[in-house]
Write a protein that holds these residues in place. Sequence first.
Motif, PDB file in Angstrom:
ATOM      1  N   ARG A   1       8.228   4.913   4.029  1.00 24.03           N
ATOM      2  CA  ARG A   1       7.050   4.148   3.603  1.00 24.03           C
ATOM      3  C   ARG A   1       5.818   5.057   3.502  1.00 24.03           C
ATOM      4  O   ARG A   1       4.913   4.811   2.717  1.00 24.03           O
ATOM      5  CB  ARG A   1       6.738   3.014   4.595  1.00 24.03           C
ATOM      6  CG  ARG A   1       7.846   1.996   4.732  1.00 24.03           C
ATOM      7  CD  ARG A   1       7.379   0.827   5.574  1.00 24.03           C
ATOM      8  NE  ARG A   1       6.345   0.071   4.876  1.00 24.03           N
ATOM      9  CZ  ARG A   1       6.589  -0.901   4.019  1.00 24.03           C
ATOM     10  NH1 ARG A   1       7.820  -1.279   3.771  1.00 24.03           N
ATOM     11  NH2 ARG A   1       5.595  -1.510   3.412  1.00 24.03           N
ATOM     12  N   LEU A   2       5.835   6.101   4.344  1.00 21.99           N
ATOM     13  CA  LEU A   2       4.689   7.017   4.317  1.00 21.99           C
ATOM     14  C   LEU A   2       4.635   7.864   3.049  1.00 21.99           C
ATOM     15  O   LEU A   2       3.629   8.522   2.782  1.00 21.99           O
ATOM     16  CB  LEU A   2       4.729   7.928   5.548  1.00 21.99           C
ATOM     17  CG  LEU A   2       4.263   7.274   6.850  1.00 21.99           C
ATOM     18  CD1 LEU A   2       4.589   8.138   8.045  1.00 21.99           C
ATOM     19  CD2 LEU A   2       2.763   6.999   6.804  1.00 21.99           C
ATOM     20  N   THR A   3       5.714   7.857   2.292  1.00 24.78           N
ATOM     21  CA  THR A   3       5.674   8.604   1.029  1.00 24.78           C
ATOM     22  C   THR A   3       5.116   7.741  -0.113  1.00 24.78           C
ATOM     23  O   THR A   3       4.918   8.224  -1.217  1.00 24.78           O
ATOM     24  CB  THR A   3       7.083   9.126   0.632  1.00 24.78           C
ATOM     25  OG1 THR A   3       7.944   8.002   0.520  1.00 24.78           O
ATOM     26  CG2 THR A   3       7.627  10.098   1.661  1.00 24.78           C
TER      27      THR A   3
ATOM     28  N   THR B   1       4.181  -2.980   6.251  1.00 23.03           N
ATOM     29  CA  THR B   1       4.665  -1.992   7.207  1.00 23.03           C
ATOM     30  C   THR B   1       4.797  -2.630   8.590  1.00 23.03           C
ATOM     31  O   THR B   1       5.772  -2.419   9.311  1.00 23.03           O
ATOM     32  CB  THR B   1       3.705  -0.780   7.268  1.00 23.03           C
ATOM     33  OG1 THR B   1       3.630  -0.227   5.953  1.00 23.03           O
ATOM     34  CG2 THR B   1       4.204   0.291   8.224  1.00 23.03           C
TER      35      THR B   1
ATOM     36  N   TYR C   1      -1.303   1.946  13.931  1.00 19.97           N
ATOM     37  CA  TYR C   1      -1.155   2.142  12.485  1.00 19.97           C
ATOM     38  C   TYR C   1      -2.561   2.187  11.903  1.00 19.97           C
ATOM     39  O   TYR C   1      -3.307   1.220  12.024  1.00 19.97           O
ATOM     40  CB  TYR C   1      -0.429   0.965  11.827  1.00 19.97           C
ATOM     41  CG  TYR C   1       0.872   0.569  12.479  1.00 19.97           C
ATOM     42  CD1 TYR C   1       2.077   1.090  12.032  1.00 19.97           C
ATOM     43  CD2 TYR C   1       0.894  -0.375  13.512  1.00 19.97           C
ATOM     44  CE1 TYR C   1       3.276   0.699  12.611  1.00 19.97           C
ATOM     45  CE2 TYR C   1       2.090  -0.764  14.093  1.00 19.97           C
ATOM     46  CZ  TYR C   1       3.271  -0.232  13.638  1.00 19.97           C
ATOM     47  OH  TYR C   1       4.450  -0.627  14.213  1.00 19.97           O
TER      48      TYR C   1
ATOM     49  N   ARG D   1       3.419  14.867   3.691  1.00 24.86           N
ATOM     50  CA  ARG D   1       3.390  14.198   4.995  1.00 24.86           C
ATOM     51  C   ARG D   1       3.631  15.225   6.087  1.00 24.86           C
ATOM     52  O   ARG D   1       4.372  16.162   5.904  1.00 24.86           O
ATOM     53  CB  ARG D   1       4.480  13.116   5.117  1.00 24.86           C
ATOM     54  CG  ARG D   1       4.634  12.229   3.926  1.00 24.86           C
ATOM     55  CD  ARG D   1       3.389  11.434   3.658  1.00 24.86           C
ATOM     56  NE  ARG D   1       3.170  11.526   2.235  1.00 24.86           N
ATOM     57  CZ  ARG D   1       2.383  10.730   1.543  1.00 24.86           C
ATOM     58  NH1 ARG D   1       1.704   9.787   2.153  1.00 24.86           N
ATOM     59  NH2 ARG D   1       2.243  10.888   0.255  1.00 24.86           N
TER      60      ARG D   1
ATOM     61  N   PHE E   1       9.198   6.415   7.912  1.00 21.63           N
ATOM     62  CA  PHE E   1       8.759   7.668   7.273  1.00 21.63           C
ATOM     63  C   PHE E   1       8.786   7.538   5.755  1.00 21.63           C
ATOM     64  O   PHE E   1       7.919   8.069   5.059  1.00 21.63           O
ATOM     65  CB  PHE E   1       9.647   8.840   7.709  1.00 21.63           C
ATOM     66  CG  PHE E   1       9.527   9.142   9.189  1.00 21.63           C
ATOM     67  CD1 PHE E   1       8.364   8.857   9.881  1.00 21.63           C
ATOM     68  CD2 PHE E   1      10.579   9.730   9.880  1.00 21.63           C
ATOM     69  CE1 PHE E   1       8.252   9.132  11.246  1.00 21.63           C
ATOM     70  CE2 PHE E   1      10.473  10.004  11.245  1.00 21.63           C
ATOM     71  CZ  PHE E   1       9.310   9.710  11.922  1.00 21.63           C
TER      72      PHE E   1
ATOM     73  N   ALA F   1      -0.131   5.309   0.857  1.00 16.88           N
ATOM     74  CA  ALA F   1      -0.179   5.778   2.251  1.00 16.88           C
ATOM     75  C   ALA F   1      -0.744   7.190   2.387  1.00 16.88           C
ATOM     76  O   ALA F   1      -0.661   7.796   3.443  1.00 16.88           O
ATOM     77  CB  ALA F   1       1.207   5.704   2.872  1.00 16.88           C
TER      78      ALA F   1
ATOM     79  N   THR G   1      -2.938   7.600   5.330  1.00 17.16           N
ATOM     80  CA  THR G   1      -2.516   6.813   6.491  1.00 17.16           C
ATOM     81  C   THR G   1      -2.047   7.699   7.638  1.00 17.16           C
ATOM     82  O   THR G   1      -1.434   8.731   7.416  1.00 17.16           O
ATOM     83  CB  THR G   1      -1.393   5.848   6.049  1.00 17.16           C
ATOM     84  OG1 THR G   1      -2.014   4.776   5.369  1.00 17.16           O
ATOM     85  CG2 THR G   1      -0.597   5.319   7.224  1.00 17.16           C
TER      86      THR G   1
ATOM     87  N   THR H   1      -4.180   2.547   8.475  1.00 13.43           N
ATOM     88  CA  THR H   1      -4.039   2.631   7.021  1.00 13.43           C
ATOM     89  C   THR H   1      -5.422   2.913   6.443  1.00 13.43           C
ATOM     90  O   THR H   1      -6.284   2.040   6.457  1.00 13.43           O
ATOM     91  CB  THR H   1      -3.515   1.289   6.458  1.00 13.43           C
ATOM     92  OG1 THR H   1      -2.362   0.909   7.205  1.00 13.43           O
ATOM     93  CG2 THR H   1      -3.195   1.401   4.989  1.00 13.43           C
TER      94      THR H   1
END
Length: 398
Positions: A258-260, A322, A300, A166, A256, A264, A267, A302
């Motif tokens: 959730r981005l892992t 999210t 957002y 990320r 952040f 994602a 995303t 995705t």
Amino acid sequence: MNRFWRKHGLQTRIRSGGHDYEGLSFVARVPFVIIDLFNFRSVDIDIENRVAWVQSGAILGEFYYRIAEKSRTLAFPGGVFHSVGVGGYISGGGFGLLFRKHGTAGDNVLDAQFIDVNGRILDRKSMGEDLFGRFEEEAVVVSGSFSRGNCVLFLYRKPHEFNSRREANFIAFFLGTTDELLPLMEQRFPELGLTIQDCTEMSWIESILYNNGIQNQPLEILLNRTYRSPINTPYYKIKSDYVKEPISETGLNGLFSRLTDEVATSTVILFFAYGGIMNRISEDATPFPHRAGNLFKICYNTGWQAEDNINSQRYLEWARTTYDYMSPFVSKSPREAYLNYRDLEIGSNNIDYTDYDQATIWGRKYFKHNFDRLVHVKTQIDPHNFFKHEQSIPPLNR
Ligand SMILES: Cc1cc2nc3c(=O)[nH]c(=O)nc-3n(C[C@H](O)[C@H](O)[C@H](O)COP(=O)(O)OP(=O)(O)OC[C@H]3O[C@@H](n4cnc5c(N)ncnc54)[C@H](O)[C@@H]3O)c2cc1C
Ligand SMILES: *[C@@H]1O[C@H](CO)[C@@H](O)[C@H](O)[C@H]1NC(C)=O
């Protein structure tokens, strides 16, 4: 034509650039006819008076290219992705990197020509100030003024990694020179430690290509209507939010983390800083209501790759959860949303094209109080709701 349509129960879809995020310009659940404005794309630029007439079917890139042909210092405050159509873009507000200085693209519209349901051609004068600028979907030709873009400086901060995959990028856009910018940044954002090496000076038109991820290509690429930026994945779900209060560190860490998630991987979540002229234009100046009081707009995005499309539900689910996760940190009653980031999920599941109460659900999110005025205009100009789609303004027929 109108009578023929109605007799056969056909709906109408109007397409300019075809970039609607929910495909409302070219998909319907009922038999329909597309009015494709592809061939209505002339761009007439009057450099001396700094005004232009642009037809709805032009893409932003065609508009920008024609400006650049005549001047390398003038700009139009539009979006970066140049294959977006002028018609949908401006009538939905029109956000771009110059918005803190020059407002939305819609704020820069001086006049417009519309064709109403009876085939009458109206412009600002003939429709009167009350109606002008209040339309959402009958716009066929749009004009815009363009603003002086002196020299544009585009900044790009190298990625700050917070884990292996990320990254966080700070992208800034400054109208001026590096010499003017560095002391400002030192004073206001010393923690970023910006240096001259982080800055690139370029003209506005070059910044459009640069932000699109296009390097070493001629400007003619702006004329390519089917161009797809390498930055974007072929499939994506878009949602938006407006932020009025700083988000706590815990709140941000939750986002952040959730981005892992595995889903994602492609995303992107964009935070656009508000302020500037946006704080000084009143909420009811145009239908676009998101003005003073906002710190950020969030987009957002995705995304997923073509080979993953069989798993699209997983991605959509991630986008929804999210969005739910973010609800305590963003605008409430209504939870505002940006019309150009069209999202059918912010309304009711049960779409009835004529139901006023259902339309108020998404209507207040996109337009706040301006929704009432849009309904009023719609009732006057298209009382039988000839122009309609899943999120079009309903007339009041009571
Ligand atoms: C890659 C990408 C990048 C984007 N970047 C930005 C950005 O930076 N800033 C931003 O604000 N938005 C951005 N958007 C969103 C974009 O502005 C909207 O999707 C916009 O509505 C697209 O306009 P269009 O003419 O291409 O789409 P279309 O699908 O043709 O039209 C969108 C909607 O407007 C209606 N419409 C279009 N033309 C007319 C007309 N002449 N008369 C009546 N109704 C009409 C259509 O029926 C449809 O409902 C982006 C979208 C994409 C896909
Ligand atoms: C337009 O761009 C797309 C890729 O985004 C490419 O496939 C196509 O060949 C381009 N068209 C022209 C005429 O260059």
